[in-house]
Design a protein around this motif. Sequence first.
Motif, short mmCIF file in Angstrom:
data_model
loop_
_atom_site.label_atom_id
_atom_site.label_comp_id
_atom_site.label_asym_id
_atom_site.label_seq_id
_atom_site.Cartn_x
_atom_site.Cartn_y
_atom_site.Cartn_z
N THR A 1 0.80 -1.23 0.00
CA THR A 1 0.00 0.00 0.00
C THR A 1 0.84 1.28 0.00
OG1 THR A 1 -0.13 -0.13 2.42
CG2 THR A 1 -1.97 -1.08 1.17
N SER A 2 2.15 1.15 0.05
CA SER A 2 3.01 2.33 0.24
C SER A 2 2.95 3.36 -0.87
CB SER A 2 4.46 1.89 0.45
OG SER A 2 4.95 1.29 -0.73
N LYS A 3 2.56 2.94 -2.07
CA LYS A 3 2.53 3.87 -3.21
C LYS A 3 1.19 4.59 -3.37
CE LYS A 3 6.64 2.72 -5.00
NZ LYS A 3 7.51 2.75 -3.85
N ILE A 4 0.21 4.23 -2.55
CA ILE A 4 -1.11 4.88 -2.65
C ILE A 4 -0.99 6.30 -2.09
CG2 ILE A 4 -3.54 4.83 -1.95
CD1 ILE A 4 -3.19 1.79 -1.48
N PRO A 5 -1.33 7.32 -2.90
CA PRO A 5 -1.29 8.70 -2.39
C PRO A 5 -2.32 8.88 -1.26
CG PRO A 5 -1.56 8.67 -4.78
CD PRO A 5 -1.74 7.27 -4.30
N ILE A 6 -1.91 9.64 -0.24
CA ILE A 6 -2.80 9.92 0.89
C ILE A 6 -2.97 11.43 1.03
CG2 ILE A 6 -3.11 9.78 3.40
CD1 ILE A 6 -1.57 7.14 3.35
N VAL A 7 -4.23 11.86 1.09
CA VAL A 7 -4.56 13.26 1.33
C VAL A 7 -5.22 13.33 2.70
CG1 VAL A 7 -5.91 15.26 0.59
CG2 VAL A 7 -4.92 13.73 -1.12
N ILE A 8 -4.57 14.02 3.63
CA ILE A 8 -5.16 14.22 4.94
C ILE A 8 -6.07 15.45 4.88
CG2 ILE A 8 -4.71 14.90 7.35
CD1 ILE A 8 -2.22 13.15 7.29
N CYS A 9 -7.30 15.29 5.34
CA CYS A 9 -8.25 16.39 5.45
C CYS A 9 -8.64 16.46 6.93
CB CYS A 9 -9.49 16.14 4.61
SG CYS A 9 -9.18 16.16 2.84
N SER A 10 -8.29 17.58 7.57
CA SER A 10 -8.49 17.64 9.02
C SER A 10 -8.77 19.05 9.52
CB SER A 10 -7.22 17.11 9.72
OG SER A 10 -7.38 17.17 11.11
N THR A 11 -9.45 19.11 10.65
CA THR A 11 -9.64 20.39 11.34
C THR A 11 -8.36 20.79 12.07
OG1 THR A 11 -10.54 19.22 13.24
CG2 THR A 11 -12.13 20.13 11.68
N LYS A 12 -7.47 19.83 12.28
CA LYS A 12 -6.17 20.10 12.91
C LYS A 12 -5.33 20.81 11.85
CE LYS A 12 -4.49 16.93 15.77
NZ LYS A 12 -4.59 17.62 17.03
N ASP A 13 -5.18 22.12 12.02
CA ASP A 13 -4.68 22.95 10.93
C ASP A 13 -3.44 23.77 11.28
OD1 ASP A 13 -4.62 24.20 8.47
OD2 ASP A 13 -6.09 25.72 9.02
N THR A 14 -2.70 23.37 12.30
CA THR A 14 -1.49 24.13 12.64
C THR A 14 -0.35 23.70 11.71
OG1 THR A 14 -0.59 22.54 14.22
CG2 THR A 14 -2.18 24.16 15.09
N ASP A 15 0.69 24.51 11.65
CA ASP A 15 1.86 24.15 10.85
C ASP A 15 2.46 22.84 11.34
OD1 ASP A 15 1.60 26.36 9.23
OD2 ASP A 15 3.03 27.58 10.36
N MET A 16 2.43 22.62 12.66
CA MET A 16 2.97 21.39 13.23
C MET A 16 2.16 20.18 12.79
SD MET A 16 5.49 20.48 14.71
CE MET A 16 6.26 19.21 15.63
N ASP A 17 0.82 20.31 12.73
CA ASP A 17 -0.04 19.21 12.26
C ASP A 17 0.31 18.86 10.82
OD1 ASP A 17 -1.63 18.88 14.62
OD2 ASP A 17 -2.77 20.67 14.05
N LYS A 18 0.45 19.90 9.98
CA LYS A 18 0.78 19.68 8.57
C LYS A 18 2.16 19.04 8.44
CE LYS A 18 -2.07 23.51 7.11
NZ LYS A 18 -2.11 24.90 6.69
N PHE A 19 3.11 19.53 9.20
CA PHE A 19 4.46 18.97 9.20
C PHE A 19 4.42 17.50 9.61
CE2 PHE A 19 8.18 17.84 11.82
CZ PHE A 19 9.20 17.95 10.88
N TRP A 20 3.69 17.21 10.68
CA TRP A 20 3.60 15.85 11.19
C TRP A 20 2.92 14.93 10.18
CZ3 TRP A 20 6.52 13.44 14.20
CH2 TRP A 20 6.16 12.23 14.80
N GLY A 21 1.88 15.43 9.52
CA GLY A 21 1.18 14.65 8.49
C GLY A 21 2.13 14.26 7.37
N LYS A 22 2.92 15.22 6.92
CA LYS A 22 3.90 14.94 5.85
C LYS A 22 4.95 13.95 6.34
CE LYS A 22 2.54 18.00 2.71
NZ LYS A 22 2.43 17.88 1.30
#
Length: 120
Positions: free
Chosen positions: A73-94
């Motif tokens: 499953t590693s090649k499946i693109p993932i788009v996170i959609c969240s109310t958690k919207d801080t720069d740290m959340d985005k950084f952590w998601g990436k």
Amino acid sequence: MGTVLVIEDSLTEREIITQYLKIAGITAAIATSGEEALEKLNGELPDLIVLDVVLPGVSGFEICRAIKAEERTSKIPIVICSTKDTDMDKFWGKRQGADAYIPKPIDQDIFLNTIKQLIA
């Protein structure tokens, strides 16, 4: 155009996301928890995954990491959609392997452009 697995526990958010996908001619499969999503990934693989962070049980970040760690499953693109919207959340998601991070409320144009780019 493809299939997207939507991992979202909120009925309202699920409806919005699936409606946007429908507009773009994309089929949506639904999972309301991380555990259910991992179960579905044992079957047919989607072209992309839309993932919420705040889920019952296992968090979206943990699910993202698990999906990207698995060779199948590693090649499946993932788009996170969240109310958690801080720069740290985005950084952590990436850091967990997400290919894109879109804050809620979801902007339809940004969402669909991102999806189309990642599926293409």
